[in-house]
Motif scaffolding. Structure first.
Motif, short mmCIF file in Angstrom:
data_model
loop_
_atom_site.label_atom_id
_atom_site.label_comp_id
_atom_site.label_asym_id
_atom_site.label_seq_id
_atom_site.Cartn_x
_atom_site.Cartn_y
_atom_site.Cartn_z
N LYS A 32 4.62 9.87 -9.62
CA LYS A 32 4.09 10.05 -10.99
C LYS A 32 3.42 11.42 -11.11
N ARG A 33 2.64 11.75 -10.07
CA ARG A 33 1.92 13.03 -10.11
C ARG A 33 2.91 14.21 -10.12
N ARG A 34 3.94 14.10 -9.29
CA ARG A 34 4.93 15.18 -9.22
C ARG A 34 5.63 15.34 -10.58
N SER A 35 5.91 14.20 -11.20
CA SER A 35 6.59 14.23 -12.49
C SER A 35 5.71 14.95 -13.52
N LYS A 36 4.43 14.64 -13.49
CA LYS A 36 3.50 15.30 -14.43
C LYS A 36 3.39 16.80 -14.16
N GLU A 37 3.63 17.17 -12.89
CA GLU A 37 3.56 18.60 -12.53
C GLU A 37 4.84 19.35 -12.92
N GLY A 38 5.80 18.64 -13.52
CA GLY A 38 7.02 19.30 -14.00
C GLY A 38 8.24 19.07 -13.15
N VAL A 39 8.13 18.19 -12.15
CA VAL A 39 9.28 17.90 -11.29
C VAL A 39 10.17 16.84 -11.96
N SER A 40 11.47 17.10 -11.98
CA SER A 40 12.40 16.08 -12.53
C SER A 40 12.67 15.06 -11.44
N ILE A 41 12.60 13.80 -11.80
CA ILE A 41 12.87 12.76 -10.79
C ILE A 41 14.01 11.87 -11.26
N PHE A 42 15.00 11.77 -10.41
CA PHE A 42 16.16 10.91 -10.69
C PHE A 42 16.10 9.77 -9.68
N MET A 43 15.83 8.57 -10.19
CA MET A 43 15.59 7.46 -9.26
C MET A 43 16.53 6.29 -9.56
N SER A 44 17.24 5.90 -8.52
CA SER A 44 18.07 4.69 -8.67
C SER A 44 17.29 3.53 -8.09
N THR A 45 17.28 2.43 -8.77
CA THR A 45 16.53 1.27 -8.24
C THR A 45 17.08 -0.05 -8.77
N HIS A 46 16.76 -1.09 -7.99
CA HIS A 46 17.06 -2.46 -8.44
C HIS A 46 15.82 -3.10 -9.02
N ILE A 47 14.65 -2.47 -8.76
CA ILE A 47 13.40 -3.10 -9.16
C ILE A 47 13.09 -2.71 -10.61
N LEU A 48 13.37 -3.64 -11.50
CA LEU A 48 13.28 -3.33 -12.93
C LEU A 48 11.83 -3.06 -13.34
N GLU A 49 10.89 -3.78 -12.72
CA GLU A 49 9.48 -3.58 -13.08
C GLU A 49 9.06 -2.15 -12.76
N ARG B 276 0.83 -1.20 0.00
CA ARG B 276 0.00 0.00 0.00
C ARG B 276 0.87 1.27 0.00
N SER B 277 1.91 1.25 0.85
CA SER B 277 2.81 2.41 0.90
C SER B 277 3.52 2.57 -0.45
N ALA B 278 3.95 1.44 -1.03
CA ALA B 278 4.65 1.50 -2.32
C ALA B 278 3.74 2.14 -3.37
N ARG B 279 2.46 1.78 -3.33
CA ARG B 279 1.50 2.34 -4.30
C ARG B 279 1.39 3.85 -4.11
N ILE B 280 1.27 4.25 -2.83
CA ILE B 280 1.12 5.69 -2.53
C ILE B 280 2.34 6.45 -3.06
N VAL B 281 3.52 5.89 -2.77
CA VAL B 281 4.77 6.55 -3.18
C VAL B 281 4.84 6.65 -4.71
N LYS B 282 4.53 5.55 -5.38
CA LYS B 282 4.58 5.55 -6.86
C LYS B 282 3.62 6.60 -7.42
N ASP B 283 2.39 6.60 -6.92
CA ASP B 283 1.39 7.55 -7.43
C ASP B 283 1.83 8.99 -7.20
N THR B 284 2.40 9.23 -6.01
CA THR B 284 2.85 10.59 -5.70
C THR B 284 3.97 11.02 -6.65
#
Lengths: 569, 244
Positions: B176-193, B166-174
């Motif tokens: 995504k929304r920030r990115s659409k609002e014009g925020v640049s997001i630089f994310m390092s991850t191991h989770i390819l999906e 549930r937390s992961a979903r909230i974080v992802k949605d947030t």
């Protein structure tokens, strides 16, 4: 490539080790000369006599004993009950008996390593003065000093185990309060019973025949204390009464062994159950904390700019919510109050200006030593206590300067104010008129301190803030240089290798300060004795000799401290 | 907008990041992938001022991180891989603390703190000391503290560590929304999906060097040459050369 990297690391490690060796070695040499000089000065110049000298040694050892005892108690609480290592070991097939013994010995040797070095150097300085044979040193270390320190550590752990046992039935904060009151009362009682002023006055009646043994003056209860046994061991060794020497060594070793066995038995019986109690104490502290009512609430607006405000509030909450910080602070403060209440009413009737100067210097340097101890304990760990959360400062728009100076000023303002209060209280006997007993019974007269003595007292109050600023800067700045963000325990940070090096450097500063202060203090008491005018140049030059190097030291340590914040995190 | 120009970091003779150049425009969600020890965290630590680059430049919103650190740091929020906090502060106090470090005025900060608490559903435990938090709770508070000053760039190192679904979903949605609002997001991850799901562009770093950099659309073209999934592309690109 591997060989190249290894070689670089080895060179770096070797350089560090050589540096440590030089500092520790220099300190050992300094402690030797200092102890040798103090012994010679008190016995040959001031001529206080062997008996009185060893009683002073005994009093110093009492403070030393209480310090080791309290230090071990607070460190043991953190390492036995709040250490992730113990949690890990308890989840493995290691018996809790072994964990208790290992952590107890680890605490003792970790926090006492430097004390062994200092103890040995001091003994050497003392022994050389009396031209004692070589076998004095191994006997004094192995048979007296180490058992004495170990005894203090055993007592600390016994008290801790009992407190933790009682914590399941009595409120933990009430228990802490009781412990603080108990220790303060103990120190107060010791100085009341041993009554050093009375002893000095009694012994000085026989002047110059002060080398006699005045054992009848010792109160009976004081003879039961281990610090008395150590001072008696030294006295009888010097006076070549080897039967008494053997008796005191036997008494110390036997008492220590018995108490160690008792500690093991008690640890075996109580450690695991008290560890479980400590878990419930921890879970009891899990509660919602409201921010609304407090002055330090993050919600409340202040007149500081936002960055300063949040840094100050964060420091405040981190301090008051960390038991190992405020408990240690309360204990140190209570002991300080006892000391100050004693010295502010100090009334020693001495004739010799040199002896008056020695008494004055002892109180003066002890004040500074207390301030240094507080600065080391609370100032040195300040940067390290940012811990792994230091990323918050490195990755946000706050300059290293702002963060560094804000934390420094919190510590400095507190310590400088405290030092002024300490200095003023301890100078009360030298500043104000007081009524004294007259020649005839019931007759009182008012005694006003001589203008030279009053001037010396004001001068001390003036230079104390400069000295405090220097000591705080040294502890804080070098605390930044030796910052260890992985260590959460402030007591372990304040007794790490870097802290020990810092402590030794501050002690060198204190010894130099004492050397500088000796001449003006003696001169002022000579002025009093002879009724001569004050030579103001003496005070002016002393002020410059203290202030100029102090300012240079302050500048250097802060440069180093700030530079170290540029390191990668 | 984030720009890395010939970024290099050396620890003695070991090169952790070697001549990395990237440009992330405003509003782009950028995924930074790579095996363990490839140089992802070192790159992020240089971007956020925790490490000083040996060479090269990092420009965030037009400010050089090394030479104009205050200006550059004002424009981003950072979520580290290990969400360390001050143990004796509560989650709410920690968010206030972070807002204060970004020099936010008190009234605006109060409003923003309540917003992020609501957004990340922290209200039921936010007034407990952080020493009593689980890894996931800490991670969520760190997200809240990174969002509190409404940054134009968000830099995240392994965002999903310890988060429940549930937390992961909230974080992802947030995000995504920030990115659409014009925020640049630089994310390092191991989770390819997650990278596939969220990112507009993906870079793969291996042994200190960028070995792949392309849009998600072009990545899909690459995937066809393998067995149709990102994992195979990743494994192929980052595999150790066979040596006898």
């Amino acid at each position: 490539m591997f060989w190249k990297v290894s070689l670089k690391q080895d060179v770096g490690t070797a350089m560090k080790n050589v540096g440590s060796f030089i500092v520790f070695g220099s300190f050992a040499v300094g402690a030797f000369y200092f102890s040798n000089f103090v012994t010679a000065y008190l016995l040959d110049n001031v001529k206080i006599g062997l008996f009185l000298f060893h009683r002073f040694v005994g009093m110093f050892l009492f403070i030393f004993f209480v310090t080791i005892n309290l230090g071990n108690m607070v460190v043991s609480f953190s390492t036995l009950y709040r250490s992730p290592e113990v949690d890990f070991l308890l989840s493995n097939p290691v018996s809790y008996r072994n964990i208790f013994v290992i952590k107890f010995l680890d605490n003792f040797f970790y926090s006492s390593g430097t004390l062994f070095l200092v103890g040995f150097s001091v003994l050497l300085g003392y022994g050389v003065h009396f031209s004692l044979p070589w076998h004095f040193y191994p006997l004094a270390m192995a048979g007296v000093m180490i058992p004495f320190m170990f005894l203090a550590a055993c007592m600390a752990v016994i008290v801790l185990l009992l407190v933790m046992k009682l914590a399941s039935k009595i409120n933990f904060k009430v228990l802490i309060g009781a412990i603080v009151i108990f220790y303060v009362f103990q120190v107060y009682l010791y100085f009341r019973v041993s009554n050093p002023i009375h002893m000095v006055e009694e012994v000085m009646k026989y002047y110059p025949h002060v080398d006699l043994y005045f054992g009848s003056l010792d109160p009976g209860s004081v003879k039961l204390l281990p610090n008395f046994w150590v001072s008696e061991f030294l006295y009888f060794y010097v006076t070549k009464n080897f039967v008494a020497v053997g008796g005191y060594v036997f008494l110390l070793v036997l008492s220590t062994a018995a108490l160690f066995v008792f500690t093991l038995v008690l640890g075996n019986a109580l450690f695991y159950s008290t560890w479980i109690t400590s878990l419930s104490l921890k879970s009891m502290s899990v509660k919602k904390l409201t921010m609304k009512s407090s002055f330090f609430s993050f919600r409340k607006k202040s007149f500081f700019v936002p960055q300063t405000e949040v840094l100050l509030k964060k420091e405040f909450w981190q301090f008051v919510r960390e038991p190992s910080q405020w408990i240690h602070f309360v204990v140190m403060f209570a002991l300080l109050a006892v000391f100050l209440s004693s010295v502010s009413t100090l009334n020693i009737k001495l004739q010799s200006p040199e002896l008056k100067a020695v008494v004055y210097l002892v109180v003066f340097i002890f004040n500074i030593f207390l301030i240094n101890s507080i600065a080391l304990r609370f100032g040195f760990p300040l940067i390290s206590l940012e811990g792994n959360a230091y990323w918050t400062l490195k990755s946000t728009p706050i300059s290293a300067h702002k963060f560094y100076w804000t934390k420094f000023f919190v510590a400095t303002i507190f310590l400088v104010c405290l030092s002024i209060v300490i200095s003023w209280l301890s100078n009360i006997p030298y500043l104000y008129a007081r009524s004294v007993e007259g020649i005839f019974p019931g007759m009182k007269s008012v005694e006003t301190p001589h203008v030279a003595v009053r001037t010396l007292a004001y001068f001390s109050i003036l230079v104390t803030p400069v000295i405090t600023l220097t000591l705080t800067s040294m502890n804080y700045g070098l605390g930044s240089v030796y910052a260890n963000f992985a260590e959460k325990n402030p007591i372990r940070i304040a007794s790490s290798q870097g802290a020990t090096m810092t402590f030794l450097l501050t002690l060198v500063y204190l010894v130099l300060l004492l050397a500088v202060y000796l001449y003006p203090a003696t001169a002022m008491f000579v002025n009093e004795a002879r009724g001569t005018a004050i030579d103001w140049r003496v005070l002016q030059i002393t002020f410059l000799i203290i202030t100029i190097p102090s300012l240079i030291i302050i500048g250097c340590v802060h440069l180093l401290g700030l530079r170290s914040l540029r390191r990668d995190f | 907008m984030i720009e890395l120009k010939h970024l290099t970091k050396k620890f003695g003779s070991f090169t952790a990041v070697d001549d990395v150049s990237l440009s992330i425009p405003a509003g782009e969600f950028f995924g930074f992938l790579g095996p363990n020890g490839a140089g992802k965290t070192t790159t992020i630590k240089m971007m956020t001022g925790l490490f000083t680059p040996t060479d090269g430049q990092i420009i965030i919103n037009g400010f050089d991180v090394v030479h104009q650190p205050m200006e550059a740091k004002s424009t981003f929020g950072y979520i580290p891989d290990h969400p360390y906090m001050y143990d004796k502060l509560t989650g709410r106090e920690f968010i206030y603390y972070m807002g204060g470090l970004y020099r936010m005025e008190k009234e605006k900060l109060k409003e923003s703190v309540e917003q992020v608490i609501d957004l990340l559903e922290l209200a039921s435990w936010i007034d407990k000391k952080t020493e009593d938090y689980s890894q996931g709770m800490r991670q969520r508070v760190t997200f809240a503290s990174a969002f509190v000053h409404n940054p134009k760039n968000i830099i995240i190192d392994e965002p999903m560590v310890g988060l429940d679904p549930r937390s992961a979903r909230i974080v992802k949605d947030t995000l995504k929304r920030r990115s659409k609002e014009g925020v640049s997001i630089f994310m390092s991850t191991h989770i390819l999906e997650m990278a596939e799901e969220l990112c507009d562009r993906i870079a793969i770093i291996n042994k200190a060097k960028i070995i792949f950099l392309d849009t998600k659309e072009n990545l899909n073209v690459h995937k066809v040459h393998y067995d149709g999934n990102l994992e195979s592309v990743f494994l192929e690109l980052t595999k150790e050369p066979y040596s006898e």
